[in-house]
Design an enzyme around this catalytic site. Structure first.
Site, PDB file in Angstrom:
ATOM      1  CE1 TYR B  92      -4.292   1.738   0.633  1.00  0.00           C
ATOM      2  CE2 TYR B  92      -2.853   3.164   2.158  1.00  0.00           C
ATOM      3  CZ  TYR B  92      -4.065   2.745   1.571  1.00  0.00           C
ATOM      4  OH  TYR B  92      -4.967   3.833   1.676  1.00  0.00           O
ATOM      5  CD  GLN B  94      -2.421   7.698   2.152  1.00  0.00           C
ATOM      6  OE1 GLN B  94      -3.307   6.876   1.785  1.00  0.00           O
ATOM      7  NE2 GLN B  94      -2.144   8.578   3.228  1.00  0.00           N
ATOM      8  CB  SER B 101       0.086  14.118   8.262  1.00  0.00           C
ATOM      9  OG  SER B 101       0.879  13.338   9.224  1.00  0.00           O
ATOM     10  N   GLY B 134       5.397  -0.732   3.692  1.00  0.00           N
ATOM     11  CA  GLY B 134       5.744  -2.207   4.414  1.00  0.00           C
ATOM     12  C   GLY B 134       5.575  -3.047   3.194  1.00  0.00           C
ATOM     13  NE  ARG B 267      15.677  -6.169  41.287  1.00  0.00           N
ATOM     14  CZ  ARG B 267      16.933  -6.619  41.317  1.00  0.00           C
ATOM     15  NH1 ARG B 267      17.397  -7.906  40.557  1.00  0.00           N
ATOM     16  NH2 ARG B 267      18.004  -5.569  41.377  1.00  0.00           N
ATOM     17  N   GLY B 358      17.216  -2.055  36.080  1.00  0.00           N
ATOM     18  CA  GLY B 358      18.140  -2.300  35.095  1.00  0.00           C
ATOM     19  C   GLY B 358      17.829  -3.547  33.989  1.00  0.00           C
ATOM     20  CD  GLU B 381      -4.104   3.709   8.792  1.00  0.00           C
ATOM     21  OE1 GLU B 381      -5.280   4.340   8.837  1.00  0.00           O
ATOM     22  OE2 GLU B 381      -3.575   3.267   7.662  1.00  0.00           O
ATOM     23  CG  ASP B 383       1.692  13.236  13.759  1.00  0.00           C
ATOM     24  OD1 ASP B 383       2.875  12.893  14.269  1.00  0.00           O
ATOM     25  OD2 ASP B 383       1.156  14.220  14.655  1.00  0.00           O
TER      26      ASP B 383
END
Lengths: 624, 624
Positions: B92, B94, B101, B134, B267, B358, B381, B383
């Site tokens: 896709y 775009q 944006s 992607g 912990r 840590g 999708e 900002d």
């Protein structure tokens, strides 16, 4: 040099390749240092520009200073020459798998055996495993090991020992020693260039005089003997380390801000009017209100670092003449400043990354690595929350002693005027009263600070016991400590600007930055000032309006103000933050050079893509 | 299965190895999907458990839905069967290098050539390069490409085209197409398993009917013809995507909270009393006050997701009968909820990492990768800041229409009672009035929300023009929008608890979580309520005290509350967050298995460590 020390390819490398490259760079740097006969100060500068965490940081920054600070003259004469020539390489093994901030909880033992005049070092439990020391995992031959000193059946608490852990001949771990790397850490490059390690001992024997004995020694017959050297002398080293951390904070934050400001001036978005280009994102108030306070903070921390250098000299001079009177205040002040500057810087770097939009997520922006490499500063040398709780204890004690006539001093002096300060409300009626605006900010902060503390104290006193009360209100106390430390930063910034600064327009810009820093704290903490009625809602609006007008003042000089940090393109390592602003062309060209683009058809196509497209994928349980 | 899909070794791998492994996993998953004849819903679940960003996300999640949503029936019949069988793989495209944006600012052109009945697609500038999609970089054979449709000399704005970019025979880019990977991204594994790509076109010709023509088509002779299908129909898909993003937010935040809660119970730190173990860190108020609101938020977002599923069905039903009346409110509400849930989740994951001290910095904690993989949700999708500004415009418009008698509806309905709400101050006088506490919280939020909006509006009106005013106060408007959206979340949570919930004690726990969520928002935004005098400082103290007592209620059930998210150890991928709590043993054993520890003497020793130790390092300019 650029070829030897290039860092742009770090993020594509697997851990083993990355680490081996770091060893290569460290060796090359050492070779340069030796051939040019650099002083340690020059060598340290060289390493800082190479800008890659490595075992040398711990060898020079922790191992050698520990020997200097905790060893006797004799011990220093024995070990330091070896360390200076790097015929031994050392690290600093304090933290354990189950014990970080609570040093008194360490479990490793060193039990004196008078029959052989040796200590027997053991790791009695899994949680006693040394864990995290940099340089330990794969490189160091020696370590400063913190262990409970036990002699004649008595535990004298945690002491430092120097121990060999690897053979100087073949680098294999010595008998009884288990040593290894603890695995991959946050970020692509970042601290993965470092071999943070684990370490266990099984009845490892070391000579008695491997105990660093400046403060206390053990006799041939196992008697524990304090040397009479005051333990407080060690505090000087602590102040030095914290000063360095604050200077680092300013440096790291200034790198992130440089990248974000430069890119915000290049990037354009929305607001197109027929034919005209879009608006630079740095012109949006939503961008300025997040970015400019960080720019101001980077400057504020720089002045703070300079002041802490003075503080360090002052403390050292006092310690030498046996004057320990300022230590509690210095301890609290430096603990708190370490905490707020590192937290603000880590968050600020990530905020700068977000301010670069989508492209900030690319390693080419330099920001992901900067964050990953920086953020451990919030944890090492004292967890930031625990440090603020220490500050809170100091502040409570200071306030509780006021009745007895004991005047607080230094950075806490203002607490002596509690009654005075609280009686007044803010008098400012115009946002443009900039002549008085700083005094007004610091008054705000002092007021808010005292009020938040003073409102909690009676509640703590009302608890079943002091510790239960402290625990119940610990979040509020952390907030109060943070405000106290921010007040110190504002005050130091103001004081610095009272001194001679060359160039009237430089001075003007610094003043604007100082106002921005102070006012952004006031507006961020508005609740603290509103809750008592000290600040009216109208005054808060004035402060916000004034801040917006300061942003407008700052805007034309924003790029110059980050240029003046003078970070080279190599050092920034950021395509977005390039000095020439040629962002897009370089993003594009760098991408095409990425190893993923070495061939037009990807590795894995024949095995895993073509069979999918051609419907020739074998079914599971067959070999894929 | 665990062997095929293991993910614990991702963080040690270089980018090429990591990416090739992802191709392998995707092929293997596809093989399973085919052999088991999984439905697309089942396949999607399988992919989500594999938990690794891959080209398949875009193929199934964007490419196919775009064809369905924007293609005519004929186009769907042509393309969908190929896509369903993955004989073509699509992405896709775009976003462009210089345009994110602002979709209307895209520069890629598709110019109709009536002489050949084709579109000619071009990338006219560097900034027009497609950047980020992607699956584009190394895998896709096809792409939905957004380009300005130009016909007969006129620019009709951005439209979607389906384009082949790679050969189906040998996978080479087609003539005129430049396609490549954009390089390494934040984090060790994270999105580096994805081939986000760049794409350029040089006079690439495609048939006219590769324009997706559901909403508009171009005739054989180049006439642009809207189809009459309302553009608003596309909004359904947008609501669906945003609903999925909110559900993802709840899922990701619940993963981080599960890890942090479990580890905080294991912990221990400080507070040792002779012989007794140290205190579990989850018992510290400083830990609870940061951790428990995030636990509550993960639950709040889950209920929100359920409600958004209802909202989606409602919108779809309305669209089908041509009722577009709720669209502005739904648009604003879903935009705002996407924004606040993703920002809060990203920050919350990182906060959970910090709450693990840590060890949270080790990839073994699972948190660094979780953060790096999640944080792009704040950008894609829409900002998050820009989305909140859209909400602000909606809120301003809604308030400005009140005078004309137009009643706001849905999530904005409360704005209709401005005068009423603002006339009242908070009446609660006891923190334990829990029966009314939620109403009190939501009143607070409504009040604060309206007040902050209403105080800004006259100032905006006083500006030289509306846009300048909007810009000047955009930071304040963003805050107001955020508060509006948080109010929606609180309200949905409250509403959900009015329904039947099986199990009285489950109900009790959920109520506690709801209180914690709401009250932590009120105390975090205290300034908003104090500024008007709506809330007194005494009432604020009550709220804080009530929150502390809610934390005490939550504490005994905290571990059970995260267990109930039911994340498997494989899925969490966290040694710290293991179900059995066996943290230290597994940290230790995993470290020893790290590739860095394959041999006791590190690779690089002979070249770069031994020569240093033995003083046999060659000087620079020699080959190192």
């Amino acid at each position: 040099m650029m070829l030897f020390f290039r860092k742009d390819n770090r993020v594509s490398q697997g851990r083993l390749e990355l680490f081996k490259n770091t060893l290569r760079k460290a060796a090359h740097a050492w070779s340069i240092i030796q051939s040019l006969h650099l002083t340690e100060a020059e060598a340290s500068k060289l390493r800082s520009f190479i800008d890659e965490p490595a075992y040398t940081d711990l060898h020079w920054g922790m191992f050698i200073p520990a020997i200097k600070g905790q060893g006797t003259d004799e011990q220093q004469q024995k070990w330091l020459p070896l360390a200076y020539r790097q015929t031994i390489i050392g690290c600093y093994a304090q933290t354990e798998l189950g014990h970080g901030s609570n040093v008194q909880g360490l479990e490793t033992t060193a039990t004196f055996d008078p029959s052989t005049d040796e200590f027997i070092v053991n790791t009695p439990t899994l949680t006693a495993t040394k864990w995290w020391p940099g340089g330990l995992g794969k490189v160091s031959t020696h370590a400063i090991v913190y262990a409970r000193l036990i002699t004649d059946g008595k535990d004298y608490g945690v002491h430092a020992f120097i121990m060999q852990i690897r053979s100087l001949e073949d680098h294999h771990p010595l008998p009884g020693v288990i040593v290894a790397d603890i695995g991959v850490k946050f970020g692509n490059g970042g601290y993965n260039t470092m071999d943070n390690g684990l370490l266990r001992f099984d009845n490892v024997r070391i000579p008695r005089d491997n105990l660093l004995m400046r403060v206390a020694s053990v006799t041939r017959h196992g008697k524990y003997v304090p040397s009479g050297v005051p333990r407080q002398l060690g505090y000087g080293a602590m102040v030095f380390v914290r000063k360095s951390i604050v200077m680092d904070a300013s440096n790291y934050l200034s790198r992130a801000v440089t990248i974000a400001v430069r890119y915000s001036a290049v990037r354009r978005q929305f607001g197109t009017q027929q034919g005209k280009p879009e608006i630079q994102v740095i012109d949006y108030m939503t961008q300025q209100s997040r970015l400019f306070p960080l720019l101001a903070t980077a400057y504020a921390y720089r002045f703070l670092g300079v002041w802490m250098s003075w503080l360090y000299s002052d403390v050292m001079a006092r310690l030498e003449r046996g004057d320990f009177s300022t230590l509690p205040e210095v301890h609290a002040c430096t603990a708190g400043l370490k905490s707020i500057t590192t937290s603000t810087t880590a968050d600020g770097i990530e905020e700068c990354r977000k301010l670069c939009g989508g492209h900030g997520y690319l390693c080419a922006s330099g920001l992901p690595e900067l964050y990953a490499a920086y953020v451990p500063a919030c944890t090492y040398e004292g967890d930031n929350v625990i440090l603020l709780l220490q500050v809170a204890r100091f502040l409570m004690k200071t306030l509780s002693l006021l009745g007895s006539g004991k005047k607080p001093s230094g950075t806490a002096a203002y607490l002596g005027n509690a009654a005075d300060l609280l009686a007044k409300n803010c008098q400012v009626m115009k946002g443009t009263e900039t002549g008085s605006i700083l005094i007004y900010c610091s008054m705000h902060l002092k007021h808010g600070q005292q009020d938040s503390l003073l409102s909690v104290l009676p509640q703590i006193a009302a608890a079943s016991n002091q510790e239960a009360g402290f625990s119940e209100f610990s979040s509020e106390l952390v907030d109060a400590s943070r405000a106290h430390c921010e007040l110190i930063v504002v005050t130091r910034f103001m004081e610095a600007l009272k001194k001679e600064i060359s160039g009237r327009s430089v001075m003007k810009q610094l003043q604007t930055l100082c106002y921005v820093y102070a006012l952004s704290l006031v507006t961020a903490r508005a609740g603290d000032f509103l809750v008592t009625g000290y600040l009216s809602s109208k005054q808060l609006d004035l402060a916000k309006g004034q801040l917006r007008s300061l942003f407008r003042e700052l805007r034309p000089n924003a790029v110059a103000l980050v240029d003046s940090f003078n970070h080279s393109d190599y050092y920034l390592g950021s395509t977005l933050g390039r000095f020439d602003g040629n962002v897009y062309e370089n993003l594009y060209n760098d991408a095409l050079k990425d190893p993923m683009n070495a061939s037009p058809v990807t590795e894995g196509y024949e095995e895993y893509i073509r069979p999918v497209l051609k419907q020739q994928l074998k079914l599971p349980n067959s070999r894929l």
